[in-house]
Design a protein around this motif. Sequence first.
Motif, mmCIF file in Angstrom:
data_model
loop_
_atom_site.group_PDB
_atom_site.id
_atom_site.type_symbol
_atom_site.label_atom_id
_atom_site.label_comp_id
_atom_site.label_asym_id
_atom_site.label_seq_id
_atom_site.Cartn_x
_atom_site.Cartn_y
_atom_site.Cartn_z
ATOM 1 N N GLN A 102 0.946 -1.234 -0.054
ATOM 2 C CA GLN A 102 0.074 0.040 -0.148
ATOM 3 C C GLN A 102 0.826 1.218 -0.055
ATOM 4 O OE1 GLN A 102 0.140 -2.177 2.279
ATOM 5 N NE2 GLN A 102 0.488 -1.248 4.323
ATOM 6 N N ASP A 103 2.079 1.259 0.272
ATOM 7 C CA ASP A 103 3.014 2.281 0.485
ATOM 8 C C ASP A 103 3.856 2.457 -0.980
ATOM 9 O OD1 ASP A 103 2.386 3.792 2.637
ATOM 10 O OD2 ASP A 103 3.585 2.376 3.988
ATOM 11 N N ILE A 104 3.664 1.553 -1.634
ATOM 12 C CA ILE A 104 4.514 1.475 -2.995
ATOM 13 C C ILE A 104 3.791 2.530 -3.979
ATOM 14 C CG2 ILE A 104 4.742 0.324 -5.287
ATOM 15 C CD1 ILE A 104 6.928 -0.690 -3.487
ATOM 16 N N SER A 105 4.677 3.593 -4.245
ATOM 17 C CA SER A 105 4.309 4.512 -5.273
ATOM 18 C C SER A 105 4.153 3.979 -6.740
ATOM 19 C CB SER A 105 5.160 5.803 -5.054
ATOM 20 O OG SER A 105 6.342 5.333 -5.739
ATOM 21 N N ASN A 106 3.392 4.715 -7.509
ATOM 22 C CA ASN A 106 3.179 4.311 -8.777
ATOM 23 C C ASN A 106 4.682 4.415 -9.640
ATOM 24 O OD1 ASN A 106 0.315 3.950 -8.505
ATOM 25 N ND2 ASN A 106 -0.056 6.103 -8.974
ATOM 26 N N ILE A 107 5.318 5.496 -9.200
ATOM 27 C CA ILE A 107 6.514 5.544 -9.881
ATOM 28 C C ILE A 107 7.370 4.289 -9.710
ATOM 29 C CG2 ILE A 107 8.953 6.839 -9.625
ATOM 30 C CD1 ILE A 107 7.414 9.317 -9.325
ATOM 31 N N GLU A 108 7.311 3.876 -8.451
ATOM 32 C CA GLU A 108 8.222 2.708 -8.066
ATOM 33 C C GLU A 108 7.812 1.397 -8.986
ATOM 34 O OE1 GLU A 108 9.716 3.415 -3.434
ATOM 35 O OE2 GLU A 108 7.595 3.196 -3.795
ATOM 36 N N ARG A 109 6.154 1.346 -8.738
ATOM 37 C CA ARG A 109 5.736 0.132 -9.704
ATOM 38 C C ARG A 109 6.291 0.432 -11.175
ATOM 39 N NH1 ARG A 109 -0.517 -0.255 -8.735
ATOM 40 N NH2 ARG A 109 -0.284 -1.613 -10.310
ATOM 41 N N GLU A 110 5.927 1.811 -11.710
ATOM 42 C CA GLU A 110 6.575 1.948 -13.044
ATOM 43 C C GLU A 110 7.913 1.571 -13.559
ATOM 44 O OE1 GLU A 110 5.498 5.814 -14.189
ATOM 45 O OE2 GLU A 110 3.613 5.373 -13.693
ATOM 46 N N ILE A 111 8.826 1.726 -12.370
ATOM 47 C CA ILE A 111 10.181 1.309 -12.575
ATOM 48 C C ILE A 111 10.494 -0.291 -12.558
ATOM 49 C CG2 ILE A 111 12.558 1.371 -11.365
ATOM 50 C CD1 ILE A 111 11.620 4.232 -10.327
ATOM 51 N N ILE A 112 9.616 -1.041 -11.782
ATOM 52 C CA ILE A 112 9.917 -2.429 -11.785
ATOM 53 C C ILE A 112 9.214 -2.920 -13.086
ATOM 54 C CG2 ILE A 112 8.852 -4.524 -10.678
ATOM 55 C CD1 ILE A 112 8.957 -3.107 -8.170
ATOM 56 N N PHE A 113 7.923 -2.461 -13.350
ATOM 57 C CA PHE A 113 7.393 -2.895 -14.709
ATOM 58 C C PHE A 113 8.372 -2.701 -15.837
ATOM 59 C CE2 PHE A 113 3.036 -2.430 -12.423
ATOM 60 C CZ PHE A 113 3.170 -3.804 -12.018
ATOM 61 N N SER A 114 8.929 -1.505 -15.938
ATOM 62 C CA SER A 114 9.835 -0.915 -17.002
ATOM 63 C C SER A 114 11.135 -1.934 -17.122
ATOM 64 C CB SER A 114 10.012 0.305 -17.071
ATOM 65 O OG SER A 114 8.873 1.434 -16.968
ATOM 66 N N LEU A 115 11.556 -2.198 -16.031
ATOM 67 C CA LEU A 115 13.029 -2.906 -15.799
ATOM 68 C C LEU A 115 12.654 -4.241 -16.021
ATOM 69 C CD1 LEU A 115 15.019 -1.282 -13.113
ATOM 70 C CD2 LEU A 115 15.391 -0.982 -15.518
ATOM 71 N N TYR A 116 11.674 -4.864 -15.593
ATOM 72 C CA TYR A 116 11.265 -6.428 -15.494
ATOM 73 C C TYR A 116 10.054 -6.637 -16.132
ATOM 74 C CZ TYR A 116 15.042 -5.593 -12.289
ATOM 75 O OH TYR A 116 15.989 -5.211 -11.663
ATOM 76 N N PRO A 117 9.704 -6.212 -17.632
ATOM 77 C CA PRO A 117 8.473 -6.515 -18.063
ATOM 78 C C PRO A 117 7.858 -7.950 -18.321
ATOM 79 C CG PRO A 117 9.966 -6.280 -19.856
ATOM 80 C CD PRO A 117 10.803 -6.081 -18.494
ATOM 81 N N ALA A 118 8.653 -8.772 -18.061
ATOM 82 C CA ALA A 118 8.294 -10.174 -18.096
ATOM 83 C C ALA A 118 7.978 -10.925 -16.741
ATOM 84 C CB ALA A 118 9.333 -11.191 -18.907
ATOM 85 N N SER A 119 8.230 -10.080 -15.515
ATOM 86 C CA SER A 119 8.326 -10.620 -14.288
ATOM 87 C C SER A 119 6.754 -10.353 -13.857
ATOM 88 C CB SER A 119 9.040 -9.789 -13.444
ATOM 89 O OG SER A 119 10.374 -9.943 -13.640
ATOM 90 N N GLU A 120 6.166 -11.394 -12.847
ATOM 91 C CA GLU A 120 5.068 -10.926 -12.398
ATOM 92 C C GLU A 120 4.922 -10.830 -10.907
ATOM 93 O OE1 GLU A 120 3.033 -15.020 -12.520
ATOM 94 O OE2 GLU A 120 3.953 -15.579 -14.536
ATOM 95 N N MET A 121 3.939 -9.954 -10.664
ATOM 96 C CA MET A 121 4.206 -9.197 -9.173
ATOM 97 C C MET A 121 2.933 -9.872 -8.234
ATOM 98 S SD MET A 121 3.964 -5.391 -8.311
ATOM 99 C CE MET A 121 5.475 -4.901 -9.336
ATOM 100 N N LEU A 122 3.067 -10.253 -7.146
ATOM 101 C CA LEU A 122 2.407 -10.566 -6.317
ATOM 102 C C LEU A 122 2.516 -9.850 -4.814
ATOM 103 C CD1 LEU A 122 0.075 -12.427 -4.950
ATOM 104 C CD2 LEU A 122 2.194 -14.045 -4.033
ATOM 105 N N VAL A 180 -1.514 -5.711 0.159
ATOM 106 C CA VAL A 180 -1.845 -4.414 0.262
ATOM 107 C C VAL A 180 -2.796 -4.178 1.507
ATOM 108 C CG1 VAL A 180 -3.071 -2.521 -0.625
ATOM 109 C CG2 VAL A 180 -2.004 -3.999 -2.120
ATOM 110 N N GLY A 181 -2.287 -3.621 2.688
ATOM 111 C CA GLY A 181 -2.870 -3.595 3.785
ATOM 112 C C GLY A 181 -3.975 -2.554 3.756
#
Length: 426
Positions: free
Chosen positions: A192-212, A215-216
């Motif tokens: 719940q504290d992950i920012s949209n920018i942090e998520r975009e960085i992960i998705f951009s660097l690792y587009p083939a990765s899955e995320m679980l 969220v509190g």
Amino acid sequence: MLDIVATRFLPRDMHDPLKSDSNTRDRLLHAFHLTTAPAILRSKFELLCSESLDPYLNCITPQNCDTAIKGRAGTGKTLLLIKEAINIANDPDNEVLFLTYNHSLLADIKRLTSYFSSGSLTDDNFKTIDSFFQSLMQRHHIISSPIRPDSSSDYEAEYYDALSRLHEIVISDEADSLISPTPTHFIIDEAQDISNIEREIIFSLYPASEMLAAVGIDQPMRKSNIGTWENIHTINVKSCRRMFSNVALFVNEVAAILKCDWHVDCSKAFPGGKVLLLDRYDRDIHDDLLRQQRKHGCDDYDMLLLTGSQHNQYLSDIINNIYDGRITENRKKPPADNQPRLYHYQSCRGIEGWTVVCLGLDAYYEEMMSKNDKVIKMMMPLTRAIDTLVIVLSGKDNHVSQTLLSAAESFPDFVTISRHDSSTKC
């Protein structure tokens, strides 16, 4: 005991049946390590080995779909992440990176996963979220050394300035993966504290990765730059998996009096538990609480003490006998089994204790509310206890203390109010 087993448990001759299995000694040592672990870690291990979490995990879409597990404090979100991380890591083609904010929680998770003899997860699979992103910042020469909360005049502003510059590099395709081996799965606790920018960085660097992600609900600690988890496959968890039923009932009542949109289903919670409201805390009370929890097979580690940054008047008699997690240097090594743990209120997210002592809770959260902080944040420390919740009041007549005393009146069978030499049931 472990040293004796390690040095003396040896096959005596060729016909010894133990000789037929070279792993027997290691497995026996592993079993001893588990059975001597603190009670809260043993209970988590048993839950992970059971099938009770499987119905939720079966709801996770297996491929090419990010998933959020949403629930309130104490509903088992982190345990679900850990079990799924173990399941994923058992496939040698997968590479898991488990991220969370809390150093103390991360130490507990590492220790818990070490009890699984398969060894599919190691310390390399776990990082704090800030250290992960700061390693990327350093790699791109955005920062020369880590940004630390205890040495920065405005940690959050400094961190987000560097994060924004990292984001610009990533979206301009000038960044590399930077991690080897490349994670196939990101598992994120307290997301719940992950920012949209942090998520975009992960998705951009690792587009083939899955995320679980776990969220509190109503548990954010960051005051700004909070991301959203909408339009994503969601699993909702509502049943209480930490607090015994009496503790959960009390916390539900506190939330109701405060008119907080907060409630956990305790119909399936383990029966029992107790709540103590005290006006002081000293060595005698501390030692008695330790004796009581030892009767249930607990170590001193299974006690958790929480305090505000300025509320230390209760600690002078006991400070030398506990693990003081408020000190940054201490957090570099985990607490010993014979050490009760002490943390600030703002650092208690994700951790728990058989006995939890909230020191000066009313004064701390009364002060926080005067600074326009949300009262619902008080639910976090109140939901850390498994069996025994101890609330040490400041002695001041304030809204929080009135609320706690009012909630206590609803449960005369398991709530005790103690004032100096007298104890009364509500």
